[in-house]
Design an enzyme around this catalytic site. Structure first.
Site, PDB file in Angstrom:
ATOM      1  N   ASP A 228       0.859  -1.174   0.000  1.00 54.64           N
ATOM      2  CA  ASP A 228       0.000   0.000   0.000  1.00 54.64           C
ATOM      3  C   ASP A 228       0.907   1.239   0.000  1.00 54.64           C
ATOM      4  OD1 ASP A 228      -2.140   1.688   0.063  1.00 54.64           O
ATOM      5  OD2 ASP A 228      -3.134   0.726   1.750  1.00 54.64           O
TER       6      ASP A 228
ATOM      7  N   GLU B  60     -10.281   7.230   4.190  1.00 52.18           N
ATOM      8  CA  GLU B  60      -9.240   6.682   5.074  1.00 52.18           C
ATOM      9  C   GLU B  60      -9.280   7.320   6.468  1.00 52.18           C
ATOM     10  OE1 GLU B  60      -5.513   5.525   3.228  1.00 52.18           O
ATOM     11  OE2 GLU B  60      -6.281   6.123   1.279  1.00 52.18           O
TER      12      GLU B  60
HETATM   13  C1  BGC Z   1      -5.009   3.097   0.299  1.00 51.86           C
HETATM   14  C2  BGC Z   1      -5.250   2.030  -0.727  1.00 51.86           C
HETATM   15  C3  BGC Z   1      -5.146   2.594  -2.109  1.00 51.86           C
HETATM   16  C4  BGC Z   1      -3.807   3.306  -2.283  1.00 51.86           C
HETATM   17  C5  BGC Z   1      -3.634   3.938  -3.637  1.00 51.86           C
HETATM   18  C6  BGC Z   1      -3.745   3.875   0.022  1.00 51.86           C
HETATM   19  O1  BGC Z   1      -3.614   4.951   0.897  1.00 51.86           O
HETATM   20  O2  BGC Z   1      -4.924   2.516   1.593  1.00 51.86           O
HETATM   21  O3  BGC Z   1      -6.490   1.421  -0.519  1.00 51.86           O
HETATM   22  O4  BGC Z   1      -5.307   1.591  -3.061  1.00 51.86           O
HETATM   23  O5  BGC Z   1      -3.678   4.308  -1.308  1.00 51.86           O
HETATM   24  O6  BGC Z   1      -4.422   5.059  -3.793  1.00 51.86           O
HETATM   25  C1  BGC Z   2      -3.208   9.724  -2.242  1.00 51.94           C
HETATM   26  C2  BGC Z   2      -4.035   8.516  -1.959  1.00 51.94           C
HETATM   27  C3  BGC Z   2      -3.411   7.797  -0.865  1.00 51.94           C
HETATM   28  C4  BGC Z   2      -3.136   8.681   0.332  1.00 51.94           C
HETATM   29  C5  BGC Z   2      -2.380   7.957   1.387  1.00 51.94           C
HETATM   30  C6  BGC Z   2      -3.054  10.551  -1.005  1.00 51.94           C
HETATM   31  O1  BGC Z   2      -2.305  11.679  -1.278  1.00 51.94           O
HETATM   32  O2  BGC Z   2      -3.802  10.444  -3.244  1.00 51.94           O
HETATM   33  O3  BGC Z   2      -4.138   7.698  -3.082  1.00 51.94           O
HETATM   34  O4  BGC Z   2      -4.239   6.757  -0.526  1.00 51.94           O
HETATM   35  O5  BGC Z   2      -2.440   9.830  -0.018  1.00 51.94           O
HETATM   36  O6  BGC Z   2      -2.191   8.684   2.523  1.00 51.94           O
END
Ligand code: BGC
Ligand code: BGC
Length: 601
Positions: A346, A546
């Site tokens: 991830d 998130e």
């Molecule tokens: C998320 C994932 C996601 C990845 C890419 C991460 O922060 O936990 O679910 O696929 O970002 O965007």
């Molecule tokens: C990204 C996401 C990712 C996240 C993780 C963002 O800046 O766009 O895809 O999941 O950071 O913290």
């Protein structure tokens, strides 16, 4: 909308209610918690003090891989490995974000994959049209396949979070988030949703989605509750094969991972929905049996249905971050669950492993991670990983195994025979994005995901010819209807004009009522010019994604709608609440001021 209401509202209200309750802690883990709480406050230290349970691979059911290795593919991998330099091998194991890498760099570093994170889009414009996506896909593909320097031919692949439709692309169809799909209790529809999503992704030239999330959410304070189909592992396990095979096709069939199908990912492995207090990226402190039977169950069913990529989770288990946890990534996932694809990390998740940083983490690779998601950290990570390969901290055998796993999937997808993205059969057919057929599937899903919690005097369905007052800040707001992971990571600031193929609740209601001789007056604060027969008030959570969506408690705490409802009731106007949220919340005051109440997710 009216039509949707009439057919969709007769769903079991108990679904949402049952999801409201917090799951009881299994006895084993609460015993651990009490024993340790007096000792320390740091979860990792606490766990240690309480004799950390171990993962014993033999406790996990042994499942054979449903997909046999094909001799032709294995020959191809062998031949490629023989031609590849360490530089080229390390490159295949790294995925960079399109905001931090150019096609030229993909070529220079032999990168195996690129992704667009939730906030990354071609030209850094989240609202750019599909054409720009396709052009960029071509640029990356061309850079990776230029063999003029004698390199082996290995196309790059592009992954994205198409988590509720191809939701980063303007004009694509947006499906309800997983929590709503779970409430509809209809696994079969997930297959259609997967098919539509795969087709729309290929219109823009992409290869791979980081979906479905098959987390089993156990604490709705978790900001990713809406990415889970629900709290019941059996439900999630029944959905996983349908959505997966919708996206990927069926293993053994000629169009598995090809034709109208493409590559999916199941995530996040393992235990993401079971962290303490529902904290995102937190620590899971349940027993091994709980991890297996609750969070692990959907993985068994997904792998059996052909899952070829598993994403490691940010969460830890008794302080052990999954990205560096060999007992789970290798001994259980590969050794017991029959997984024969590759494990992707991830977003800089490897950087959270003990002793690691985002740019340096041999431990993750050695534990069983096959591809690092290193959005902005890729370049230094590449240098460090290459050095670790050269000095033996990463063995040749482990390197070759990880590269083989990535190449095997590229071969199964037919990437070695594929033409450039824009020349593929579905590419550039922009009319398919949000086409009437695709909208019909989304409409069916939205309708069936609605949960009717209350319907006094059979107020719903709204009678044809009614004069309706429509209030609340969600009434004419597609962005609020759609939630996080929509055009941007947090889904914030989306306007109706950002959804050329979407319809707000106001627009839908207006059309449906006009057709039956009724009318609707839109007024966010509920003040009307002429007294309505009934009022519909649309309100709920703002979009989030998130950890940003983590909550300390489950009471809905924005009182604006309550005030509107109370004022309307005082004037004798029957009220219908439509509650937009990413999870069930405690809304008793609003429920009590409503004659009918719809949890709309
Ligand atoms: C998320 C994932 C996601 C990845 C890419 C991460 O922060 O936990 O679910 O696929 O970002 O965007
Ligand atoms: C990204 C996401 C990712 C996240 C993780 C963002 O800046 O766009 O895809 O999941 O950071 O913290």
């Amino acid at each position: 909308m009216n039509k949707d209401f009439s057919t969709g509202l007769l769903l079991s209200a108990s679904l949402a209610l049952s999801a409201c309750g917090k799951a009881p802690e299994p006895a084993t883990t609460s015993a651990v918690a009490t024993e340790t709480s007096a000792v320390a406050t740091d979860p990792a230290a606490e766990a240690k003090a309480a004799k950390v349970p171990q993962i014993e691979a033999k406790n996990w059911p042994l499942q054979p891989s449903p997909i046999a290795r094909q001799p032709a593919v294995e020959e191809k991998i062998k031949a490629l490995l023989a031609q590849m330099s360490p530089e080229q091998k390390v490159g295949q194991l790294i995925q960079a974000d399109i905001a931090s890498v150019t096609p030229q760099q993909v070529r220079e570093y032999y990168l195996g994959s690129v992704l667009n994170g939730g906030n990354s889009a071609p030209g850094r414009d989240n609202r750019v049209g599909p054409k720009a996506w396709l052009e960029l896909a071509d640029a990356f593909w061309q850079a990776s396949t230029d063999t003029s320097d004698g390199r082996p031919y290995i196309p790059v692949m592009w992954g994205t979070d198409a988590v509720h439709g191809h939701s980063n692309v303007k004009g694509a169809i947006i499906f309800p988030h997983n929590i709503g799909l779970g409430a509809m209790r209809e696994p079969k529809l997930l297959r259609k949703i997967g098919q539509v999503t795969a087709i729309e992704m290929q219109v823009t030239g992409l290869d791979w989605t980081f979906a479905p999330t098959i987390a089993v959410v156990r604490d709705d304070r978790w900001g990713r509750t809406y990415e889970s189909y629900g709290e019941d592992p059996a439900l999630v396990a029944s959905y996983a094969p349908e959505i997966l095979q919708g996206i990927q096709g069926e293993p053994g069939s000629a169009d598995f991972l090809r034709g109208n199908h493409m590559l999916a990912t199941v995530k996040h492995f393992l235990g993401d929905g079971g962290t303490i207090d529902g904290k995102d990226q937190g620590d899971n402190q349940h027993s091994e049996a709980n991890l297996r039977d609750l969070h692990g169950l959907p993985y068994y069913s997904a792998i059996k249905a052909g899952a070829r990529v598993v994403m490691a989770s940010y969460n830890s288990w008794y302080g052990e971050k999954m990205h560096g946890f060999q007992p789970m990534l290798s001994d259980v996932l590969v050794g017991r669950m029959g997984f024969d694809g590759f494990v992707v990390g991830d977003w800089n998740g490897h950087g959270q492993v003990k002793g690691c940083t985002p740019t340096d983490c041999a431990n993750a690779l050695n534990a069983g991670l096959d591809m690092f998601m290193a959005p902005d950290s890729w370049q230094k990570l590449y240098d460090n990983t290459l050095a670790q390969v050269k000095d033996g901290r990463i063995t040749q055998a482990r390197l070759d195994e990880a590269v083989s796993r990535v190449l095997r999937i590229k071969a199964e997808m037919g990437l070695f025979e594929q033409v450039q993205p824009s020349k593929r059969p579905l590419a550039g057919k922009f009319d398919l994005l949000g086409s009437a057929e695709h909208r019909a599937v989304a409409r069916e899903a939205a309708r069936k995901s609605l949960v009717l919690l209350k319907n006094n005097q059979k107020l719903l369905p709204i009678k044809a010819g009614s004069k309706v007052l429509l209030a609340g800040d969600g009434a004419d707001h597609i962005g609020k209807q759609s939630g996080g992971w929509t055009l941007s990571w947090q889904g914030a600031g989306n306007k109706n004009s950002d959804f050329p193929n979407g319809e707000s609740i106001y627009a839908g209601l207006q059309g449906a009522l006009a057709a039956g001789g009724g009318s609707v007056e839109l007024s966010e604060n509920g003040r009307f010019t002429s007294k309505p027969d009934l009022a519909v008030v649309v309100f709920g959570e703002e979009p989030y994604a998130e950890f940003v969506g983590d909550r300390a408690h489950l009471a809905f705490d924005d009182s604006r709608a309550l005030q509107v409802l109370t004022e309307l009731k005082a004037q004798g106007i029957p009220t219908v609440s439509v509650f937009l949220s990413g999870r069930p919340l405690w809304v008793n005051p609003e429920l009590n001021q409503s004659d009918a109440f719809v949890a709309a997710f």
